[in-house]
Design a protein around this motif. Structure first.
Motif, PDB file in Angstrom:
ATOM      1  N   LEU A   1      37.496  23.832 -20.530  1.00  0.00           N
ATOM      2  CA  LEU A   1      38.448  23.410 -19.496  1.00  0.00           C
ATOM      3  C   LEU A   1      39.156  24.616 -18.908  1.00  0.00           C
TER       4      LEU A   1
ATOM      5  N   ALA B   1      35.020   8.482 -15.591  1.00  0.00           N
ATOM      6  CA  ALA B   1      36.194   8.694 -16.439  1.00  0.00           C
ATOM      7  C   ALA B   1      36.154   7.920 -17.749  1.00  0.00           C
TER       8      ALA B   1
ATOM      9  N   MET C   1      37.218  15.142 -24.277  1.00  0.00           N
ATOM     10  CA  MET C   1      38.556  14.619 -24.023  1.00  0.00           C
ATOM     11  C   MET C   1      38.466  13.297 -23.269  1.00  0.00           C
ATOM     12  N   MET C   2      37.860  13.348 -22.108  1.00  0.00           N
ATOM     13  CA  MET C   2      37.480  12.115 -21.415  1.00  0.00           C
ATOM     14  C   MET C   2      36.391  12.495 -20.442  1.00  0.00           C
TER      15      MET C   2
ATOM     16  N   VAL D   1      36.382  10.592 -10.092  1.00  0.00           N
ATOM     17  CA  VAL D   1      37.466  11.500 -10.480  1.00  0.00           C
ATOM     18  C   VAL D   1      37.563  12.619  -9.439  1.00  0.00           C
TER      19      VAL D   1
ATOM     20  N   LYS E   1      39.272  15.772  -9.429  1.00  0.00           N
ATOM     21  CA  LYS E   1      39.000  17.133  -9.919  1.00  0.00           C
ATOM     22  C   LYS E   1      37.835  17.074 -10.916  1.00  0.00           C
TER      23      LYS E   1
ATOM     24  N   ARG F   1      35.340  18.777 -11.576  1.00  0.00           N
ATOM     25  CA  ARG F   1      34.868  19.924 -12.361  1.00  0.00           C
ATOM     26  C   ARG F   1      35.323  19.841 -13.817  1.00  0.00           C
ATOM     27  N   PHE F   2      36.497  19.229 -14.029  1.00  0.00           N
ATOM     28  CA  PHE F   2      37.020  19.176 -15.397  1.00  0.00           C
ATOM     29  C   PHE F   2      36.349  18.100 -16.251  1.00  0.00           C
ATOM     30  N   VAL F   3      35.729  17.157 -15.628  1.00  0.00           N
ATOM     31  CA  VAL F   3      34.882  16.221 -16.388  1.00  0.00           C
ATOM     32  C   VAL F   3      33.537  16.883 -16.654  1.00  0.00           C
TER      33      VAL F   3
ATOM     34  N   VAL G   1      32.598  20.000 -16.709  1.00  0.00           N
ATOM     35  CA  VAL G   1      32.546  21.145 -17.620  1.00  0.00           C
ATOM     36  C   VAL G   1      32.621  20.700 -19.079  1.00  0.00           C
ATOM     37  N   GLN G   2      33.278  19.581 -19.325  1.00  0.00           N
ATOM     38  CA  GLN G   2      33.269  19.047 -20.694  1.00  0.00           C
ATOM     39  C   GLN G   2      31.854  18.660 -21.102  1.00  0.00           C
TER      40      GLN G   2
ATOM     41  N   GLU H   1      29.172  19.808 -19.830  1.00  0.00           N
ATOM     42  CA  GLU H   1      28.392  21.040 -19.974  1.00  0.00           C
ATOM     43  C   GLU H   1      28.647  21.662 -21.352  1.00  0.00           C
TER      44      GLU H   1
END
Lengths: 352, 352, 352, 352
Positions: C31, C69, C217-218, C244, C246, C248-250, C252-253, C255
């Motif tokens: 993240l 999400a 995380m989610m 969602v 943003k 990228r934050f889903v 990258v998790q 990934e």
């Protein structure tokens, strides 16, 4: 003179379904009576207003009637009235709203159905409890209604005591009770009780009242029995596509059925024909009556090849391919001669 | 003899709506013809099958007809057939499906409606373009259908050329065209064209065909004109609560209307009565005919207090409180005497 | 420094659920990596684009990934993609989409669910056939998809052969196959097979891929395996509230989980902890391991009062009140010491 | 060490949207704080419980907060809570829930939207009245809620008095008020008022509170301000797919934002950057600032070819192709240097 032409033989009847029958002659009379002149549309006409009193006589003073076009429509409107957006309903797996309406309750109302396996089409408090749990748990669509069918899809009837026990049980758990009464008249006739005795007095909250299977053309109604607990049917009826514009013609059919005793005459007759049929068929070797005959349907088990041949002369439906069980429905217009001819044919085919 | 009783004066008519009228006598005849004996239910009966040919004669060989119970039902089924789950439809803001169906399209089909302000109830390619954008952009419910109303809620009619231009425009952009034809017969009568000429031949994909406002009891139909492009109506009809069990009685009404020229006789008559009314009213000082009279409705502006008094003798609706515009609808059963009496009363009240 | 405060003891763990665990430290790292600067929103960012390749390596070149999400969101989007408006899905009665999502599929997608009783949470072709019938019959919501859960809610796993047999069976009948893979990694770890081997290669059409229960995380994803047969997920994801911003934050998790072998490390570990727990607990007299341990969950039967006391020290859920069966879940962060301490406490309480 | 890799330049920023920005460093800190150990899932964790107090401090003692994953999710849950099954909501045509959510409200909640054309994105009592009529008329989806956006999609803000007037007006007519606060912090910062002052105290019933656009990763919340009048959000959140399992990680983000003044710091900064940008750009000949700058967005009109060239260096969106209006959004991480560089580039391109 109309450009429509008669395309069928009005003397040919079978045992496929009570909705294969036409309409009782008194219904055509009633439609003619209601015709002519202008009447307000969408249910403020004189016939619909009068209907309130007709239903109040049967279902009690607090009953409110909302005519609709189809039985599926009645069920979907009634269940939405009972349930919040996250509510679910417990039904027998064979209930029409679960098994025969192409997912209308789910689709129109977003309603989750908890079906319970029921060998005779009836629920019991114990069967209800199989799905009546998880209250307050947000992962579970909340079971907030029970839907009974009277008479059931299997031709069986709840006794008044059974309905009362189910209503008490449901209410104790904060659930409301819907009754799908597509064949309510047949049940009342079988039980020898009034329509209100087997619904209002037993604790039912809302009824889908069926007229079509009992000799009407197309006329069903949502009947609200406990008005303080339900939402506004008028909007639900419209937004669920069930508001008929020339409603006088729906209402007058229901009046024709319920103002006098046409409902009872038709139902008693259809039930009697079923009993006549079951009694005679039961005597034929190799034919087994599979379920109690408590309304206008007879369920029988016979050799599939016999059923196949018999069906060519008198249409009827197979109920369960795996067991060879078939369903023979009688209607308000089934004659004793129809039954006797059918039984004779059955006997012949069994011997063939 | 039926227990229903006549509750209204069959000689009293007003100008409130064409669905305040009863049914044409030929329709009652047709219902009687279709009665008696058993017929398969849910649309496999002889009357519904014959109806395919009746509709094919009007709408072309590829047309498929699916009778339903209500006009809202027809609209909701038709739009679902045209749209994927994320589709939206562009309509005039006054379109019935947007303004008068209690959100049924949104509720039953989850359909987003893009209403476009339209002073005369008609869309144009330019008006369509106000909402026809954002394709491929996932934030926008995809505009994939246009819904026209013919004749419109304002009593106006699209010309054949206008419909064709709209269909071409919609198809060019990957949209399909629904036509809400609750009063399609009135439009055809006004245009002097056949039902297929103003729909199939002009490029329309699917029609909600209305029979009820043109003298039937309750009979509407979804008519599919471009079958290769639509989903399966049968399931949509059932899951949207619109499948009538004794369908022969819906179908025979439509046959009575369309097998011969009842549809045209009724529509021409209603339109003629509207013209008679508008022509006479226009001569009265202080009364202004507000819109072109192109079907069976007359929109007029007159002093509100006059409207109030007049309405006590002949019911009609206010269209726009702010401008004092009222709507006078003629029906298949409106007589020249009705019109003349109404105009006389109007004249009297204007002078009072 | 953030104004948020630590409110819990990061060393306290229990056996209630794998979603009671936090996130793997590498996920926080990821993240942070993805943070800073501007990236396009809603899924056109560099991380989401790169994720396509990551998923393609696991699920095959044709796989398409759509991050979402929540797991319920993934299920609801995936099922809508497989089903027309009148479609239904066959699931085990214990399937999350049927039992634990508050009716989301019914509500958001209008989807009918046909639940089949399944003692071990798994479907078989025979169980599927209990509901796979009635094709072409408009009264029946058409069963056009089967939904499997792998690993199941009961901690059991389908073998590759079982999945293939189910997919073949479903496809033969014109049904598509959804796999709810909230714990897919645990199943792959148990089977010693790749993620694609147990899905794409076995014939699955669409997967709800779960990351959250496996240390993220989610972050969940809809993974389309047979793209030519499904509708457009992008619109479904947005209209079902699951897009969602943003993203990228889903991505990258996901990934972080799948670019290397974090997914496998976490899953193997959680599974091993479950095996350790089950093995030790099975030795304790009075404790019965109720189901095969094939992923990270252990189902055991023990005296309710023991469970009650034990739960005060280590939280876990009761699975079935009537039988006293409880569920002990291990997570990526469960330590051998956690297991041993739990077993010791269990032993003590059994003796008390 | 994570297998994920950095794929972007964390020093590159543009003016496309505040959701192109990453997350504030304090948010990553907060996520790390909340990590480790086990916490109950689905919202009964310590962080979510503490969040109630954090929101109560801002929104008043009666406020209840329900964290969700996406802004569309917050809107759809909130509107369902306010509306019965037949309810409709009045919004500005540009409202996100009407224009940018792919029909989610219609699809998930069956909600009809009455959009009102609004030149500046704001509603007024007069604009509301264009759709606030037809109560008790079953043909009209009942307008029972108004949805405001603060700050609006056009970067404008309602004053406290304007909100109060709208709430009073709505309540007087039996409607409830939803406020889409995806950028509520920016509005509060602009107005120099507290979050409760511009919502609770002004009469708003329910808020979609946005954290993501103000520096969080993904964290939004439904905030119920008048609890006695709304339905049960918990079930709606789950059945609308918005219940996050590891909710502590959503809640701690909101805590990081609202426990201290991060929300205000971020919002003031973004707003200041917008003002800096607008002030400088306004001085450039040929560039026109098209709307009042009352939050973190700047709307400007400039020659399309200039916009095209400029966009290659700094991404931003076109707002209206027909007028050449563009939107420049500032975020919590926009620096004065970013603004100055952008203005310089704009100046250069204007001269080119």
């Amino acid at each position: 003179m109309t450009d429509a032409v008669r395309r069928h033989d009005p003397e040919v009847r079978g045992f496929a379904s009570d909705n294969w029958a036409g309409v009782h002659p008194e219904v055509l009379e009633a439609l003619a009576l209601a015709n002519g002149g202008h009447q307000t549309s969408y249910g403020t006409d004189d016939y619909t207003e009068a209907l309130q009193h007709v239903f109040a006589r049967h279902f009690g003073e607090r009953a409110q009637v909302y005519p609709v076009a189809t039985g599926t429509g009645a069920n979907v409107v009634a269940l939405q009235a009972l349930l919040p957006r996250w509510g679910a309903v417990i039904t027998a797996d064979t209930a029409h709203v679960n098994a025969d309406e192409c997912g209308a309750a789910e689709k129109v109302g977003g309603i989750k159905i908890y079906p319970v396996e029921s060998p005779d089409g009836k629920l019991t408090p114990e069967l209800v409890d199989r799905q009546s749990w998880g209250r307050g748990h947000e992962h579970r669509a909340q079971p907030l209604a029970v839907s009974l069918t009277q008479s059931t899809e299997m031709g069986t009837c709840y006794s008044i005591e059974e309905i009362r026990a189910l209503c008490d049980h449901a209410h104790d758990q904060g659930m409301m009770v819907h009754l799908d009464g597509a064949r309510l008249a047949n049940a009342a006739a079988h039980l020898g009780a009034g329509l209100g005795e087997i619904t209002t007095d037993a604790g039912v909250d809302i009824v889908s009242f069926g007229g079509t299977k009992n000799g009407l053309m197309m006329a069903e109604a949502v009947v609200v029995l406990t008005p303080e607990r339900i939402d506004e049917i008028t909007y639900l009826r419209m937004s669920s596509t069930q508001l008929v514009s020339k409603m006088r013609f729906v209402s007058v059919q229901l009046e024709a059925l319920l103002a006098g005793n046409l409902w009872l005459r038709n139902a008693l007759h259809a039930n009697a024909m079923a009993t006549r049929l079951a009694t005679a068929a039961a005597r034929i070797e190799g034919v087994r009556i599979a379920r109690p005959v408590q309304s206008n349907g007879v369920f029988a088990v016979l050799p599939p090849e016999v059923a196949e041949r018999l069906r060519k002369r008198f249409p009827f439906h197979t109920w369960d391919e795996s067991t060879g069980e078939v369903r023979w429905m009688c209607a308000f217009d089934t004659t004793p001669q129809d039954v006797d001819a059918f039984v004779e044919a059955l006997e012949t085919e069994m011997r063939a």
